[in-house]
Enzyme design. Structure first.
Site, PDB file in Angstrom:
ATOM      1  CG  ASP A 116      -2.056  -0.892   1.217  1.00 43.08           C
ATOM      2  OD1 ASP A 116      -2.104  -1.762   0.328  1.00 43.08           O
ATOM      3  OD2 ASP A 116      -2.939  -0.757   2.092  1.00 43.08           O
ATOM      4  CG  HIS A 172       1.909  -8.701   0.117  1.00 40.33           C
ATOM      5  ND1 HIS A 172       0.903  -9.635   0.195  1.00 40.33           N
ATOM      6  CD2 HIS A 172       1.769  -7.929   1.244  1.00 40.33           C
ATOM      7  CE1 HIS A 172       0.186  -9.439   1.300  1.00 40.33           C
ATOM      8  NE2 HIS A 172       0.702  -8.398   1.945  1.00 40.33           N
ATOM      9  CB  SER A 259       8.879   1.839   5.939  1.00 32.74           C
ATOM     10  OG  SER A 259       7.560   1.551   6.337  1.00 32.74           O
TER      11      SER A 259
END
Length: 308
Positions: A116, A172, A259
């Site tokens: 995201d 992911h 991050s």
């Protein structure tokens, strides 16, 4: 003031909610702020203190007000607010099944967004000197920590995926492949907000990071780099070197803080990316997209795939 971004899912231009925006502009835009930044906020001790707090039971009291104030969609979460024992449990939360469906699941040539966040596509990495702020050239040698690997990716295509504290903080794999190497590089823990990056792109190669090399069929050796930032206690990787991984599989998580994930595709790889991402990136506008949504495809040698 906000930062303008394009939402791929809605097709609309939006203003990003930058956490502590006024404070970030003070830190990165004033002499006094830069002194404070150097003395404390870049240092690991600042993030360690917040990391310790984020694991205490007292920190759980901050979850409810934060969710309400920032309108976090807890309908996607596997657990309810009351079930988190501390702030970091909430921050690294898993999502419910189906919350982030994998685009083109049966297509073994598809690529998907790794997290995201807000994404910017850069062509000719190492040669291009105009992203986040004109005149800032990306230093591949510093980024990878050694010259030979940097040279192999000179002129590569790079996807910078920037997470804010409001985002789901697990990342992911954007492709399937085999992890062939991993390197931990120590560094600072500066903010990766757009305000910080627009003033100092070197944050991406000075911050603490993990460099993964993944062999991807039909593409070659790709780099998947996880970058820590202010208040990130640690970067956790789930897969091991030598392991085969699948697109959409959880690769790891960032403990409390903002991050960034950077995906680097080798020069000459036959790739087609979402047209909206390409167009907006050319205008220096980041695109918001959720993890596992459509990023692009690996073109087969005998066909020309059209962009979505």
């Amino acid at each position: 003031m906000g930062i303008k971004i394009y939402n791929i899912h809605t097709g609309n231009m939006e203003q990003e909610d930058v956490c502590a925006e006024a404070f970030m502009r003070f830190l990165y835009g004033t002499a006094a702020g830069k002194m404070a930044l150097w003395a404390l906020f870049k240092r690991a001790v600042f993030s360690r203190i917040f990391g310790l707090w984020s694991r205490t039971k007292f920190s759980a009291k901050a979850i409810g007000p934060f969710v309400a104030d920032k309108k976090i969609n807890m309908g996607e979460s596997l657990l309810e607010v009351s079930q988190f024992k501390c702030w970091n449990d909430f921050f690294t939360r898993e999502l419910a099944e189906g919350a982030r469906p994998l685009a083109l699941e049966e297509n073994d040539r598809a690529l998907s967004f790794p997290s995201d966040g807000r994404h910017l596509l850069i062509f000719n990495a190492g040669l291009n000197d105009a992203f986040y702020a004109k005149g800032q050239k990306f230093c591949l040698k510093e980024f990878f920590g050694e010259g030979e690997l940097a040279e192999s990716f000179n002129g590569a295509t790079m996807l910078v995926s920037r997470l804010s504290p409001l985002d789901y903080h697990r990342f992911h794999y954007p492709f399937s492949g085999k992890i062939c190497a991993r390197r931990f590089i120590d560094g600072f823990l500066s903010s990766v907000s757009p305000i910080a990056l627009s003033r100092d792109l070197s944050i991406l190669w000075r911050n603490k990071r993990v460099v993964n090399l993944i062999e991807v069929e039909g593409v070659g050796k790709c780099a998947f780099v996880e970058i820590g930032a202010t208040n990130v206690g640690s970067i956790v990787n789930f897969g091991e070197v030598g392991e085969s991984v699948k697109r959409g599989q959880q690769a790891g998580l960032f403990n409390f803080g903002g991050s960034c994930v950077v995906t680097v595709f080798p020069r000459g790889a036959r790739l087609s990316f979402d047209r909206r991402l390409v167009e907006m990136s050319a205008r220096q506008i980041e695109c918001y997209a959720r993890v596992n949504s459509y990023l692009g495809v690996v073109r087969s040698p005998d066909s020309e795939d059209k962009l979505k």
